[in-house]
Design an enzyme around this catalytic site. Structure first.
Site, PDB file in Angstrom:
ATOM      1  N   GLU A  16       2.562   4.894   5.570  1.00 21.59           N
ATOM      2  CA  GLU A  16       3.478   4.413   4.611  1.00 21.59           C
ATOM      3  C   GLU A  16       4.831   5.273   4.518  1.00 21.59           C
ATOM      4  OE1 GLU A  16       0.497   2.136   1.806  1.00 21.59           O
ATOM      5  OE2 GLU A  16       1.791   3.818   1.162  1.00 21.59           O
ATOM      6  N   CYS A 122       3.226  -0.095  -1.983  1.00 20.90           N
ATOM      7  CA  CYS A 122       1.837   0.142  -2.189  1.00 20.90           C
ATOM      8  C   CYS A 122       2.000   0.649  -3.672  1.00 20.90           C
ATOM      9  CB  CYS A 122       1.240   1.191  -1.447  1.00 20.90           C
ATOM     10  SG  CYS A 122      -0.436   1.508  -1.378  1.00 20.90           S
ATOM     11  N   HIS A 141       0.555  -2.494  -4.123  1.00 17.82           N
ATOM     12  CA  HIS A 141      -1.000  -2.551  -3.621  1.00 17.82           C
ATOM     13  C   HIS A 141      -1.531  -3.219  -4.962  1.00 17.82           C
ATOM     14  CE1 HIS A 141      -4.801  -1.381  -2.490  1.00 17.82           C
ATOM     15  NE2 HIS A 141      -4.569  -1.249  -1.310  1.00 17.82           N
TER      16      HIS A 141
END
Lengths: 205, 205
Positions: A16, A122, A141
């Site tokens: 990420e 996330c 997330h």
């Protein structure tokens, strides 16, 4: 040339971090990564000035990445640079450090107030809450949905754009997250130009 | 626990390194990254022993990654470990260094001769040619197709499995490449377990 500041801490999810950094550089965006220490690390890195060891992060799955600088060093400049986007990656431990950092919270509040882009992916979306951004559509997330759904209009789309706040879900959505940022900063034609040599399977992203 | 050796050099494509490393670790595979110097770098890193600076690689788009060790150090062990897979990432300059390294060529030849897996992605597939692997189905980044098509049965699938040789095309195929390796080393159930928390958009990979 548009500019991006990508934050990184010990425990940041390396995909990420790397997928947005790399993709934005391919689009001609000037990327800077800045290390943010956790509360227990604060001060340690500065005891004797900082060098390569101090800005080397161990990411969530063990990849070690050397940040370009530290957030503290950037903020200590006489006139801190304003970036076109500030990005907060996920990874449970890294996102906790980034979202709990008062410096990060202030940076995001200032960035958002100035109408500049803020990207979170996330568990990085937790920083929207700790920075007290106004209630609006957002994703994250699923593991941190419960921490966000009472403060935001929680969505489950891969990428959610709400004004200048761009949020996304996990490593599996990091490419569309990065492409959306390229689109917003450089236009749709640049996305096509960058995506083509990456050789995605037909119909993907 | 299965084991993977992922090679890295200055100029390696950071997404093609990080996506397999991270995904394999998520699958419980023990990953080791090993720095390989280019011809002009050989000797430099060892002049005074090697430390964190010597194994810090600047990748193709500027992300700096610290390797776990060096290939030279691994090969210097009394009984060098045999890994379940050796992976060669792309990135034009990094792939050139890796594919031209005599140590890498020998490692791949030994790995392949022992019937162990060898993975190559993007321009990393050039190592199949320099290691003189037998003609067989293979893919690569389109930019090096011309260097490979006379020596191999060139394919344009995202991931090509030919016996113990697994090849792939670019950053856009790095996830399916990593999942195929997980499937071969750990089984299909593990792929599902690893993929689920990554939150890919519906129907992707």
């Amino acid at each position: 040339m548009p500019s991006a500041l990508i934050l990184i801490a010990n425990g940041t999810e390396e995909m990420e971090f790397t997928i947005p950094y790399d993709t934005l550089v391919r689009a001609g965006i000037d990327c800077t990564s800045a290390f943010v220490p956790s509360e227990s690390e604060v001060g340690l890195a500065y005891a004797g000035g900082w060098g390569i060891n101090d800005v080397t992060v161990t990411c969530s799955r063990g990849v070690r990445i050397v940040a370009d600088t530290t957030l503290e060093a950037l903020l200590a400049e006489p006139t801190p640079k304003v970036y076109d986007i500030v990005i907060v990656p996920g990874g449970a431990k890294g996102a906790e450090t980034l979202s709990q950092s008062v410096q990060v919270q202030r940076l995001i509040t200032d960035q958002y107030s100035a109408g500049k882009l803020v990207g979170m992916i996330c568990a990085g979306s937790l920083a929207a809450k700790t920075s007290k951004l106004p209630s609006q559509p957002l994703t994250s997330h699923p593991s941190v949905k419960k921490d966000l759904e009472s403060s935001f209009e929680y969505k489950e789309d891969s990428v959610v754009v709400s004004g200048s706040l761009i949020t996304s879900r996990g490593p599996g959505t990091a490419f569309p997250f990065a492409f959306k940022i390229v689109e917003l900063l450089c236009g749709e034609a640049k996305v096509k130009e960058v995506r083509s040599p990456m050789i995605f399977p037909a119909g993907v992203f």
